[in-house]
Design a protein around this motif. Sequence first.
Motif, PDB file in Angstrom:
ATOM      1  N   THR A  84       0.834  -1.199   0.000  1.00 32.99           N
ATOM      2  CA  THR A  84       0.000   0.000   0.000  1.00 32.99           C
ATOM      3  C   THR A  84       0.872   1.254   0.000  1.00 32.99           C
ATOM      4  OG1 THR A  84      -1.734  -1.182   1.176  1.00 32.99           O
ATOM      5  CG2 THR A  84      -1.813   1.212   1.241  1.00 32.99           C
ATOM      6  N   GLN A 106      -7.681   0.285  -0.352  1.00 31.86           N
ATOM      7  CA  GLN A 106      -7.806  -0.929   0.438  1.00 31.86           C
ATOM      8  C   GLN A 106      -9.066  -0.856   1.308  1.00 31.86           C
ATOM      9  OE1 GLN A 106      -4.202  -1.845   2.458  1.00 31.86           O
ATOM     10  NE2 GLN A 106      -4.918  -3.812   3.197  1.00 31.86           N
ATOM     11  N   ASP A 135      -5.813  -1.250  -4.820  1.00 26.59           N
ATOM     12  CA  ASP A 135      -5.292  -1.843  -3.596  1.00 26.59           C
ATOM     13  C   ASP A 135      -6.257  -2.932  -3.133  1.00 26.59           C
ATOM     14  OD1 ASP A 135      -3.754  -2.332  -1.432  1.00 26.59           O
ATOM     15  OD2 ASP A 135      -3.833  -0.307  -0.600  1.00 26.59           O
ATOM     16  N   GLU A 136      -5.893  -4.157  -3.338  1.00 24.79           N
ATOM     17  CA  GLU A 136      -6.712  -5.308  -2.961  1.00 24.79           C
ATOM     18  C   GLU A 136      -8.135  -5.182  -3.491  1.00 24.79           C
ATOM     19  OE1 GLU A 136      -6.356  -6.448   1.099  1.00 24.79           O
ATOM     20  OE2 GLU A 136      -4.214  -6.023   1.183  1.00 24.79           O
TER      21      GLU A 136
END
Lengths: 225, 250, 311, 411, 314
Positions: free
Chosen positions: B44, B86, B170-171
């Motif tokens: 991240t 995220q 992010d994810e």
Amino acid sequence: MLELQSVVVDIAGAPVLRDVSLTLPRGGCVALIGRNGAGKTTALRAMMGLLPLRGGRVLIEGKDATAVPAHHRARLGVGYAPEERRLFGVFTVRQNLLLPAEVLGLAKSEIGRRLDAIFTLLPELATLADRRAAGLSGGQGKMVALGRALMVGTRAVLLDEPFQGLAPVLAQRYAAALRELQASFPDVALLVTESNPQLLTSLVDTTYVIERGEITQDGAFAAQG
Amino acid sequence: MTALLEARGLRLAFGGVKAADGIDLAVMRAEFLAIIGPNGAGKTTFINMVTGYLRPQGGTITYEGAEITGRRPREIVRRGIARSFQLPQLFSEHTVEENAALAIAARQGIWSPFVPLLRPAWRDEARELLDRFGLLPLATRRADALNEGTRKLADIAMAVALKPRLLLMDEPTSGVSASEKMAVVETLARVLREAGVTAVFVEHDMDVVARFADRVAVWSQGRIVALGPPAQILADPVVQREVIGIERHA
Amino acid sequence: MGNWFTENGPLLGLALLDGIASAALIFMVAVGLNLVFGVLRVLNVAHGSLFAIGAYAAASVGFFAASAGLPAWASLPALLFAAMLVGLVLGPLIERLLLRRIYDEEPVLQLLVTFALFMILEDAQKLVWGVQPVSFSTPVSLMGTVDVPFGTDVIPYNTYQVILLPAVAVVTLVGLAIFLRRTLTGRVILAVTMDREAATAMGIDARKVFLLTFTFGAMLAALGGALSTPTSSLVPGIGASTIVLSFAVVATAGLGQIEGAALTALMIGIGRSIAVTFYPELEVVVPYIIMVAVLLVRPQGLFGVVETRRV
Amino acid sequence: PVQRPSELKIGVTTFLSGPASVFGVPGRNAAEMLAEEINREGGIGGVPVRLFFVDEAPGIDHLVGEFRRLVQNERVDVMFASISSGSCLACTPLGEELRKVTVLWDCGTQRIFEERRYQYAFRTQANATPEILAPLLYLMKTKPDFRTVAVLNQDYAWGRDSWEIWKTAMDALKPGTRVVAELFPRFGATDFSAEVTRLLALRPDVILSTSWGGELDTFIRQAAERRLFERSTFVLPLAESSLERVGRSLPAGHIVGSRGDHWHQHPRPANPQALQRFVENYRRRADAYPIYPTYHMAQAFSALRAAHAKAMQANGGNWPSDAQLAAAFPGLEFDSPTSRMRIREDGQGLEPQLIGTTVHTDRFPFAVMDKMVIFPPDLVTTPAGQNSVAWLRTLTPDMVNRVPDPISAAG
Amino acid sequence: MTLRRIELLLALLGAGALVLAAMTTPWLKFVLTIALAKGIAVLGIMLLLRAGQVSFGHALYVALGAYAVAFLAPVLPDAALLLPAAALTTAVVGTLIGLFVSRYREIFFGMLNLALSMVFYSMLEKFYHYTKGTDGIRVPPLTVAGLELDRVTHEWTIFGIALALALGFGAFARVYLASPMGQALTAIKTRETRLDFMGVSARSVLLAAYVLSATMAGCAGALIAMATRHVTPLLSYWTASGELVFIAILGGAGGVLGPFLGAVTYELVRVYAAATVADMWQMILGAVLLLVILFARGGIWGLLALRLQRRGAA
Ligand SMILES: Nc1ncnc2c1ncn2[C@@H]1O[C@H](COP(=O)(O)OP(=O)(O)OP(=O)(O)O)[C@@H](O)[C@H]1O
Ligand SMILES: Nc1ncnc2c1ncn2[C@@H]1O[C@H](COP(=O)(O)OP(=O)(O)OP(=O)(O)O)[C@@H](O)[C@H]1O
Ligand SMILES: [Mg+2]
Ligand SMILES: [Mg+2]
């Protein structure tokens, strides 16, 4: 240990849980799975008393706990790891882990024992112990939330998507750790929600599937898994 | 292929924690690059540095030949770099549709006080976008009334609405249920490929990585420890031991 | 420059002394507001009323003690007693009846509730104590003065102001800091400050914490008032002027930051007394200048809070 | 001809909240007391009076709105306007526009009649100029050797205005006096420690403060605790209103004024019984000695009564119109509780000024005035049609010789 | 009928009702002029409230507009020129201050505004020789577009200008709030970082609203000065700012009618409270506000809208 009986929950006027019943037996390990938005988080929050029920009851140890205020449920030995971590940012990881146990008024020695147990179970936490929770990464936060729930969950531990955002190797290790936990404390009941049921196959003994706020399958599903 | 984004020697430490410890990475035009690695490895942090949220303590970032190190997020976005988060970042008091429309407005210019946000053109575009992510039924729902998985999708949709040339995610699939995950990523990948968008995504689901990534970078303790095509990386024993674990399902 | 100091050094010394004395009072008044704001996130305008009521009550209790034949030294504990009384009665009442109903609402609504309360209490206070200035200066007379040398001259200072008030402020500061950091209750309060729902799930009764904090804040407000009673006359409107100053302190200090409040109070107190000595025209705007200057350099206040990362 | 109404309605604007209510509320108490007395005696011109109060504190827009409401809706016959000079400056022209007699019962600003002429507005008391000039003259007569002066006034119009008057007059009457500090703490300040320190260090011969209310009380107390009164002579032109409250904190030997010639221990009241009755009645009602705003209110009522009688007479015994009532004011003479007053052709009232020096006696638990000088209005009031500051500049030091001799309290 | 239509209809009906009230009760004309002016200022406050920011210093701009009129009136004695002049002054000052305060949020934003308004307040006192301090400045009689008017016509004209401005600003605010710029304000409140990552400068969005709100407050101040004909520093005191926020909540921040409903209610309650108990009006106002907050969270407009929607649904 923990039971939802015909629970109905409305949020902002819309039904989110409709007649949900599920049982978390002593020492059992129950999975609650379902698609996004099915109502998993809501079911857990209902158990914790964090939102009002429109109908139905919550039983803890067979006793009606619907009216027991949320903060009392933790005192009954129910640990909860919310989906979005919700750590106390200015505290260190250690302080985060200690706080619920201290609030319960446990003896110093007992708290120390539990903390050690958690550090053995989740060794990553030991290395993070003195970091401030505010700066943790997504996955690290998830781990701390898990550990915090275990600190007080002497009877039941409710974990909302505990493996979300964890690297696969860690997720597997933690699933194994939970298994160990149950082996060494056979009285603790586990309730895990997950949108990725694969991780749970070896862990759980009962699975409830929730869909649009209704339990559509239970028990039987476990046999399939 | 030429590098669209190039990071050289990025360093950033928080106190004693080295979140980036000499990151060198070139992202090629139109490729899909997956970033994998243990938690806390600095994935991240890398995205945060590229998008201007964090200023690296050392090293440079070049995008389309121009240096963008330490510029503000706003300027970086205007150059065509978008990101998802995220933890989803939505405008909680707006509906899903309005969230998307705001992103479209941000792309096309919001400084017109006389036309409504949900003008037909923008509303149609927003709805079309939401439809791709399966969010159309929730279009008029307020964002704070969404569950976690849906929030995640909406968050990605907003980044896509900016029509970036480079998209950092992010994810994107964490929290998205297993049954929906593949379909969503499939659509997303198609949309991005069609538009020729370069994508960098952090991912913990190796199935997704195996299926969609052109290359995989493995992060560990602020460094890139391996970089290559997915087949090679995912088969690497060290990566398997450190990141993937043994019980990977086929 | 050196010349200026040798010439004005003694004057500067006097200004410092005055500054510290007034900082002590500013701190006592603002710290309760800061605490309540830190925990409840309610900018309590009624803090000013609690200050005023504390001040009036202290005078009343003081007069009562005197008329009951208690010795003069009893006037000091009387101040404390009055403050506790006001805090313990009004604090829970306000929290229970009003604030509790609106914790889930937008912050501005909560602020407005306290604003409305402020308006009501402002008139209520007139009903009880009237509009004629009230004063009760027994403690000051009791403690006498200390002579501070100034060149060949001496300047008498009130012992109450230059010794007792700063001492009380330091005790409060240290006590609060220890309480919040070192005791469980303190940590529980901080936990509720950061995330109410998570705290509840950890077994913390957030409502009780709110009640406790608000009552405590009310007591501190009243104590600030009570401590100001011996040195000033009480008139309608003292609450209003107190509150603006306290607001400025809170914003300069950083949310809920006790040490920040202390440092800010010190800067304002000393800044003002220096202004009185050298540039009297600036005295009025000193708190605001300090606030703007601090926020220019530190947009989150002197001691910003640690923000949990979201990105 | 105007119908004789069933009630004579009077609108009164005064401070009912905020710090200035220390004057406003005694003013209202006095008004209510006087209205009752008047009604017991059959009213004004046989018509009972009825009062409407307006709070000045909320600001000009509220005040102006209420003024209009009283005039246009309640149809009051006369307005008694205002304590604060800001309110007066807003109300007076409005009264003029609405053609309603406006009695300025307690406002001090000399600007009103110096900047403009009015047909409907009249002041039934003095103004800032005599109220500040008199204490200065008194100081020069009783303690002529001062060389340095410091001022501590509230930071608002009155504080600034009164200092300008003092300074201008002092420069003319006693050139060469040095001003060592000009302190203007915030209006509503509750602590003057830093100021007191400054004054202690400077040791000026004279400290002037035109502060009032809670701030004056606080200043006196803080100065007394720290023995500032031992170092400097204080001149406190408004301290009469604080005497009872500050008790013996205010030491002997300092100069006190009362914004007029009224005081419950006035040495030579024109009608001693009337004064005593007024004081006793007021004390029964409010449990405190009357202070200057109560006398000013009495003056307003007295003037209204006199003007009414005069207007009725001029109108052949018929009820007067607004214009007729207004016409009765210029040159009107009426009784105040302590003397006989006159309203000048420009609308300004001519009121004597009483200044004295504090002493402590056994009769009162607070300081009272001794060595009192009663300044005749002609000596200290700006002549009609002149600007105060300009007039003050023309004063000469020999003016002090025209100051009457002090009267001692015993005598 | 949609709520938006109803809103329009209500606005016109309301305007009609105000004119009627002013015609039948002359003294109310003044009170309503002030109420409309304050409503305009509150409308500006509401824009900022949309962004979650509470300004405790907007009385600064009200006072600035009023003093601009007071200072310029001797050289420019015409309402038609003074109003734009006041608007321009406040817009310029609002831009300068906005550039600074738009960097701050929440309490810092609120308190900085408060601080600046208090500094302005003390300046009005300090520069006594220009401003006459608390005595204030008298506004001379004004012409309107070159016409000399008698008192009653003058009052009607100012009332009319206030009403027209209220309708105009109200209509504009409605359009503005529905536009991306207006919607981005709410986005500032809920997730400002996201705006940044969309390439939008939250600061500029807030600045635009700030300048607009300052201008509205300035126009309000100008109207107040023309109606009361006397300006004092009290206009910029923090309680005056508090009053504006108070009215915003009283009326309800949900729609553009809220500020005007709030302002009219506020002024009328205050007048009637003052008429019944001259020295306890604060207590009555406070109690009314408490009741509104506790039992009608959305303010008066929220209450009204709810009723109308229910009827619409039935
Ligand atoms: N505040 C709210 N207002 C209205 N609806 C809500 C609100 N919060 C949640 N919901 C709805 O309730 C349903 C259940 O939400 P919940 O969070 O329990 O889902 P979940 O099964 O946990 O999903 P996920 O896997 O994405 O976390 C969802 O459809 C969601 O949209
Ligand atoms: N603001 C911060 N303050 C302190 N430490 C930080 C901060 N941000 C990141 N870190 C630390 O830097 C390291 C890298 O964090 P980062 O969020 O980049 O990890 P990640 O690879 O994204 O992990 P995850 O997969 O869990 O999201 C972690 O150890 C984290 O605790
Ligand atoms: Mg969930
Ligand atoms: Mg991460």
